[in-house]
Design an enzyme around this catalytic site. Sequence first.
Site, PDB file in Angstrom:
ATOM      1  N   GLU A 115      -2.623  -0.146   8.656  1.00  0.00           N
ATOM      2  CA  GLU A 115      -1.312  -0.168   9.361  1.00  0.00           C
ATOM      3  C   GLU A 115      -1.046  -0.933  10.799  1.00  0.00           C
ATOM      4  O   GLU A 115      -1.719  -0.603  11.184  1.00  0.00           O
ATOM      5  CB  GLU A 115      -1.121   1.681   9.140  1.00  0.00           C
ATOM      6  CG  GLU A 115      -0.483   2.121   8.695  1.00  0.00           C
ATOM      7  CD  GLU A 115      -0.355   3.565   8.178  1.00  0.00           C
ATOM      8  OE1 GLU A 115      -0.112   4.107   9.881  1.00  0.00           O
ATOM      9  OE2 GLU A 115      -0.739   4.290   7.696  1.00  0.00           O
TER      10      GLU A 115
ATOM     11  N   GLU B 244      -5.950   7.933   7.412  1.00  0.00           N
ATOM     12  CA  GLU B 244      -6.477   8.319   8.591  1.00  0.00           C
ATOM     13  C   GLU B 244      -6.910   9.939   8.138  1.00  0.00           C
ATOM     14  O   GLU B 244      -6.048  10.724   8.981  1.00  0.00           O
ATOM     15  CB  GLU B 244      -4.812   8.986   9.374  1.00  0.00           C
ATOM     16  CG  GLU B 244      -4.514   7.416   9.913  1.00  0.00           C
ATOM     17  CD  GLU B 244      -3.890   7.103  10.681  1.00  0.00           C
ATOM     18  OE1 GLU B 244      -3.065   8.387  10.944  1.00  0.00           O
ATOM     19  OE2 GLU B 244      -2.560   5.858  10.694  1.00  0.00           O
TER      20      GLU B 244
ATOM     21  N   ARG C  89       1.141  -1.836   0.338  1.00  0.00           N
ATOM     22  CA  ARG C  89       0.098   0.202   0.065  1.00  0.00           C
ATOM     23  C   ARG C  89       0.441   1.851  -0.086  1.00  0.00           C
ATOM     24  O   ARG C  89       1.854   1.351   1.011  1.00  0.00           O
ATOM     25  CB  ARG C  89      -1.156   0.192   1.410  1.00  0.00           C
ATOM     26  CG  ARG C  89      -1.852   1.350   1.239  1.00  0.00           C
ATOM     27  CD  ARG C  89      -3.188   1.235   2.193  1.00  0.00           C
ATOM     28  NE  ARG C  89      -1.764   1.825   4.170  1.00  0.00           N
ATOM     29  CZ  ARG C  89      -1.850   2.999   4.347  1.00  0.00           C
ATOM     30  NH1 ARG C  89      -2.377   3.531   3.629  1.00  0.00           N
ATOM     31  NH2 ARG C  89      -1.813   3.087   5.601  1.00  0.00           N
TER      32      ARG C  89
ATOM     33  N   HIS D  42      -2.591  10.857   1.588  1.00  0.00           N
ATOM     34  CA  HIS D  42      -1.731  10.877   2.836  1.00  0.00           C
ATOM     35  C   HIS D  42      -0.941  11.777   3.095  1.00  0.00           C
ATOM     36  O   HIS D  42      -0.208  11.541   3.026  1.00  0.00           O
ATOM     37  CB  HIS D  42      -0.951   9.239   2.495  1.00  0.00           C
ATOM     38  CG  HIS D  42      -0.488   9.192   4.282  1.00  0.00           C
ATOM     39  ND1 HIS D  42      -0.651   7.890   4.144  1.00  0.00           N
ATOM     40  CD2 HIS D  42       0.242   9.409   4.972  1.00  0.00           C
ATOM     41  CE1 HIS D  42       0.015   7.619   5.408  1.00  0.00           C
ATOM     42  NE2 HIS D  42       0.306   8.401   6.342  1.00  0.00           N
TER      43      HIS D  42
ATOM     44  N   TYR E 253      -2.724   1.483  16.373  1.00  0.00           N
ATOM     45  CA  TYR E 253      -1.249   1.524  17.160  1.00  0.00           C
ATOM     46  C   TYR E 253      -1.591   1.384  18.441  1.00  0.00           C
ATOM     47  O   TYR E 253      -0.297   0.597  19.191  1.00  0.00           O
ATOM     48  CB  TYR E 253      -0.654   3.306  17.123  1.00  0.00           C
ATOM     49  CG  TYR E 253      -0.291   3.426  15.552  1.00  0.00           C
ATOM     50  CD1 TYR E 253       0.878   2.318  14.985  1.00  0.00           C
ATOM     51  CD2 TYR E 253      -0.741   2.981  14.118  1.00  0.00           C
ATOM     52  CE1 TYR E 253       1.519   2.455  13.570  1.00  0.00           C
ATOM     53  CE2 TYR E 253       0.058   3.772  12.781  1.00  0.00           C
ATOM     54  CZ  TYR E 253       0.987   3.176  12.414  1.00  0.00           C
ATOM     55  OH  TYR E 253       0.620   2.513  11.332  1.00  0.00           O
TER      56      TYR E 253
ATOM     57  N   ASN F 132      -5.902   1.141  10.910  1.00  0.00           N
ATOM     58  CA  ASN F 132      -4.368   1.480  11.513  1.00  0.00           C
ATOM     59  C   ASN F 132      -4.568   2.074  12.499  1.00  0.00           C
ATOM     60  O   ASN F 132      -5.100   2.264  12.974  1.00  0.00           O
ATOM     61  CB  ASN F 132      -3.860   2.782  10.534  1.00  0.00           C
ATOM     62  CG  ASN F 132      -4.037   2.984   9.381  1.00  0.00           C
ATOM     63  OD1 ASN F 132      -4.128   2.090   8.461  1.00  0.00           O
ATOM     64  ND2 ASN F 132      -3.392   4.643   8.581  1.00  0.00           N
TER      65      ASN F 132
HETATM   66  O1  IFM Z   1       4.096   7.780   9.769  1.00  0.00           O
HETATM   67  C1  IFM Z   1       2.344   7.292  10.041  1.00  0.00           C
HETATM   68  C2  IFM Z   1       2.437   7.510   9.039  1.00  0.00           C
HETATM   69  O2  IFM Z   1       1.882   8.255   8.518  1.00  0.00           O
HETATM   70  C3  IFM Z   1      -0.073   7.256   9.103  1.00  0.00           C
HETATM   71  N1  IFM Z   1      -0.094   6.506  11.267  1.00  0.00           N
HETATM   72  C4  IFM Z   1       1.035   6.617  11.516  1.00  0.00           C
HETATM   73  C5  IFM Z   1       1.965   6.443  11.203  1.00  0.00           C
HETATM   74  C6  IFM Z   1       2.960   6.411  12.742  1.00  0.00           C
HETATM   75  O3  IFM Z   1       2.831   7.263  13.386  1.00  0.00           O
END
Ligand code: IFM
Length: 466
Positions: A355, A174, A85, A129, A299, A297
């Site tokens: 992500e 995002e 991607r 993006h 984290y 995404n």
């Molecule tokens: O680097 C970023 C990405 O551009 C968008 N999602 C989170 C990643 C880590 O911060």
Amino acid sequence: MVKIQGAPQMSLAPNSGFVWGVSTSSFQIEGAARIDGRGDSIWDVYCREPGRVRNGDTGETACDHYHRYKEDVALMRDLGIDAYRFSISWPRVLPKGRGAANEAGLAFYDRLIDELLASGIEPWICLYHWDLPLALHELGGWQNRDIAGWFADYTALIARRYGDRVRRFATFNEPCVFTLFGYGFGWNAPGIADADALHRAIHHVNLSHGAALEVLRAAVPHASLGAIHNRQPCFPAGPNVDDAAAARHFAEYWNDAFPHPQFFASYPPALAKAIEPFQKPGDMALIAGPVDWFGLNHYLPHYIKADPNVIGATFGAPPPDVPRTTIGWPIEPKAFRDSLLDIHRRFGLTIYVTENGTASDDTPDSSGHVEDVGRIAYLQAYTNAMQDAIAAGADVRGYFVWSLLDNFEWTSGYDQRFGLVYVDFPTQRRIPKASARWYASLITGKRRPSVPQISKNSAEAITATR
Ligand code: IFM
């Protein structure tokens, strides 16, 4: 303490149809900022403003992927991934954001796509993006309703050019992050902190999403379409009622400002009144056009506290006993499992994890190897959590690591390394890290190397094994 559990089970086995991939974005890796007719984006300008980005870093050269894409595709082939991607740089293909297209910029993505296909890797295109053409920002950018038409025209250009070879398209990456950070908090480009600007931007991004879906459906037969959301549990940072209210309010912006209108054709309560003045008849039907999958995404969960900013809420500290990555993000794979199940229940759609990954403080050892065991522990814990969600019923069909390469991490510059592949920025030498070998063996289903457990601070785990 995060426990590293056993091997993924059968549903993720090779040939199961599960998609293993990596993700990147144009501004973060391409470089070649002033080459072959590319126009400026809002991030080019933001980086030039003193004090905005750590160490004064910029995207001018980044990973020089524009010139080294063949080497980077070869790295992906060695990983054995199914899909890649990447995002298109809008100002590279349309230097002014609209009007005359830049053939040299378009040809770059032709070369990249052809190289991917020749290597057996499926290209997944993300249209946006965060690198908005500066010329459009000067016309109001996401605050100008006309942008839905500009975005539709840009989408048509991309669909017509690459739709013969690419089937997977995401509209936005995002949207909650770039609207909130760029227009609400003023932390990212274009650096605006204003409630009205934020609400306009949210609505116009949603409109642009809907307009792009219509264009893609018409132009690309068998297109498989989605948007990519950063959706996380939002917990109160403290035990007081203000933080509890702030966490609920923040979640409406972070988690629902885009999925809610896109799936249910209405804004969540906190936003509905504020956005009403910018809405026109027919908007919500356009925004809620059908998609084929939900891009997640993930984290970290957020710990939110009350704050006198434009939305009355901001990030607080995670509980002290939760391990963190080098960027300070809590490591809580259970929140990933919970997010996947929550999305499954709410939206009932196939999910692709577009992500997931971690920053770590990587450096080559004396033999030139990068033993990023903290990243391996993180990825193992998170893929196990995904496996748990699948076992509990979530329809997850793919997982993309962020990121292939160490890259430009926005206002952190090049200080935070997210790659499976180490990039020595002065020489542009690429060194696949231990995590790249681990990911390759996960994909092929071979026995994976054993890894230490994630300790209170994953950076400690990394240092301890050097
Ligand atoms: O680097 C970023 C990405 O551009 C968008 N999602 C989170 C990643 C880590 O911060």
